[in-house]
Motif scaffolding. Structure first.
Motif, PDB file in Angstrom:
ATOM      1  N   VAL A  37       1.123  -1.148  -0.116  1.00  0.00           N
ATOM      2  CA  VAL A  37      -0.546  -0.054   0.115  1.00  0.00           C
ATOM      3  C   VAL A  37       0.879   1.006   0.512  1.00  0.00           C
ATOM      4  N   ARG A  38       2.241   1.528   1.106  1.00  0.00           N
ATOM      5  CA  ARG A  38       2.772   2.041   1.261  1.00  0.00           C
ATOM      6  C   ARG A  38       3.618   2.631  -0.529  1.00  0.00           C
ATOM      7  N   GLN A  39       3.696   1.141  -1.059  1.00  0.00           N
ATOM      8  CA  GLN A  39       4.428   1.306  -2.666  1.00  0.00           C
ATOM      9  C   GLN A  39       3.788   2.121  -3.296  1.00  0.00           C
ATOM     10  N   ASP A  40       2.127   2.095  -3.769  1.00  0.00           N
ATOM     11  CA  ASP A  40       1.413   2.067  -4.808  1.00  0.00           C
ATOM     12  C   ASP A  40       1.172   3.925  -4.197  1.00  0.00           C
ATOM     13  N   ALA A  41       0.599   3.538  -2.931  1.00  0.00           N
ATOM     14  CA  ALA A  41       0.337   5.387  -2.686  1.00  0.00           C
ATOM     15  C   ALA A  41       1.745   6.334  -3.098  1.00  0.00           C
ATOM     16  N   GLY A  42       2.925   5.942  -2.568  1.00  0.00           N
ATOM     17  CA  GLY A  42       4.037   6.472  -2.810  1.00  0.00           C
ATOM     18  C   GLY A  42       3.908   6.145  -5.159  1.00  0.00           C
ATOM     19  N   GLU A  43       3.847   5.642  -5.310  1.00  0.00           N
ATOM     20  CA  GLU A  43       4.088   5.748  -7.091  1.00  0.00           C
ATOM     21  C   GLU A  43       2.479   6.481  -7.384  1.00  0.00           C
ATOM     22  N   ALA A  44       1.591   6.655  -7.139  1.00  0.00           N
ATOM     23  CA  ALA A  44       0.663   7.938  -7.648  1.00  0.00           C
ATOM     24  C   ALA A  44       1.427   9.537  -7.345  1.00  0.00           C
ATOM     25  N   GLY A  45       1.483   9.139  -5.846  1.00  0.00           N
ATOM     26  CA  GLY A  45       3.006  10.572  -5.805  1.00  0.00           C
ATOM     27  C   GLY A  45       3.526  10.583  -6.546  1.00  0.00           C
ATOM     28  N   ARG A  46       3.981  10.195  -6.843  1.00  0.00           N
ATOM     29  CA  ARG A  46       5.323  10.098  -7.834  1.00  0.00           C
ATOM     30  C   ARG A  46       4.600  10.741  -9.440  1.00  0.00           C
ATOM     31  N   ALA A  47       3.521  10.049  -9.984  1.00  0.00           N
ATOM     32  CA  ALA A  47       2.571  10.085 -10.823  1.00  0.00           C
ATOM     33  C   ALA A  47       2.541  12.091 -10.976  1.00  0.00           C
ATOM     34  N   PHE A  48       1.954  11.725  -9.783  1.00  0.00           N
ATOM     35  CA  PHE A  48       1.231  13.176  -9.564  1.00  0.00           C
ATOM     36  C   PHE A  48       2.099  14.889  -9.937  1.00  0.00           C
ATOM     37  N   VAL A  49       3.321  14.246  -9.439  1.00  0.00           N
ATOM     38  CA  VAL A  49       4.483  15.463  -9.272  1.00  0.00           C
ATOM     39  C   VAL A  49       5.111  15.532 -10.820  1.00  0.00           C
ATOM     40  N   ASP A  50       5.315  14.051 -11.373  1.00  0.00           N
ATOM     41  CA  ASP A  50       5.880  13.923 -12.614  1.00  0.00           C
ATOM     42  C   ASP A  50       5.051  15.337 -14.000  1.00  0.00           C
ATOM     43  N   ALA A  51       3.681  14.677 -13.639  1.00  0.00           N
ATOM     44  CA  ALA A  51       2.780  14.649 -14.781  1.00  0.00           C
ATOM     45  C   ALA A  51       2.794  16.400 -14.009  1.00  0.00           C
ATOM     46  N   ALA A  52       3.108  17.084 -13.453  1.00  0.00           N
ATOM     47  CA  ALA A  52       2.393  18.459 -12.889  1.00  0.00           C
ATOM     48  C   ALA A  52       4.170  19.135 -13.360  1.00  0.00           C
ATOM     49  N   ALA A  53       5.460  18.473 -13.211  1.00  0.00           N
ATOM     50  CA  ALA A  53       6.388  18.986 -13.552  1.00  0.00           C
ATOM     51  C   ALA A  53       6.297  18.785 -15.514  1.00  0.00           C
ATOM     52  N   ASP A  54       6.075  17.968 -16.197  1.00  0.00           N
ATOM     53  CA  ASP A  54       5.780  18.415 -17.511  1.00  0.00           C
ATOM     54  C   ASP A  54       4.903  18.911 -18.249  1.00  0.00           C
ATOM     55  N   PHE A  55       4.162  19.246 -16.712  1.00  0.00           N
ATOM     56  CA  PHE A  55       3.121  20.185 -17.556  1.00  0.00           C
ATOM     57  C   PHE A  55       3.598  21.829 -17.877  1.00  0.00           C
ATOM     58  N   ARG A  57       7.215  22.509 -17.911  1.00  0.00           N
ATOM     59  CA  ARG A  57       7.622  22.344 -18.840  1.00  0.00           C
ATOM     60  C   ARG A  57       7.250  23.111 -20.070  1.00  0.00           C
ATOM     61  N   GLN A  58       5.568  21.997 -20.543  1.00  0.00           N
ATOM     62  CA  GLN A  58       5.476  22.342 -21.913  1.00  0.00           C
ATOM     63  C   GLN A  58       4.464  23.681 -21.511  1.00  0.00           C
ATOM     64  N   TYR A  59       4.080  24.547 -20.759  1.00  0.00           N
ATOM     65  CA  TYR A  59       3.815  25.375 -21.171  1.00  0.00           C
ATOM     66  C   TYR A  59       4.249  26.595 -20.062  1.00  0.00           C
ATOM     67  N   GLU A  60       5.475  26.482 -19.571  1.00  0.00           N
ATOM     68  CA  GLU A  60       6.839  27.359 -19.201  1.00  0.00           C
ATOM     69  C   GLU A  60       6.169  29.036 -19.769  1.00  0.00           C
TER      70      GLU A  60
END
Length: 80
Positions: A37-55, A57-60
């Motif tokens: 569960v901790r791993q799954d929660a961590g992956e979701a958090g990382r996925a969110f941060v990665d998506a936000a960072a990508d967004f 970068r794209q719209y900087e």
């Protein structure tokens, strides 16, 4: 950290797999499930941060232009 009991029902194949994998890792089924569960929660958090960072970068350039115009300053001005 305080522990809370959580009861779940799974089919026998899932229960067997959990017991086997926990044993193979030298841990209890409880600890194995906690880590999953901790791993799954961590992956979701990382996925969110990665998506936000990508967004960002794209719209900087769009954000930079918009906020520069809104402040009425040139690039790099108004920072301190």
């Amino acid at each position: 950290m305080a522990k809370t009991q959580l009861n779940v029902r799974v089919d026998e194949d899932t229960a067997r797999a959990a017991r086997e994998r926990a044993t193979a890792r030298g841990m209890s089924v409880n600890r194995y499930i906690e880590e999953l569960v901790r791993q799954d929660a961590g992956e979701a958090g990382r996925a969110f941060v990665d998506a936000a960072a990508d967004f960002m970068r794209q719209y900087e350039s769009v954000f930079a232009e918009e906020f520069t115009e809104a402040r009425g300053t040139g690039a790099g001005e108004g920072r301190g």
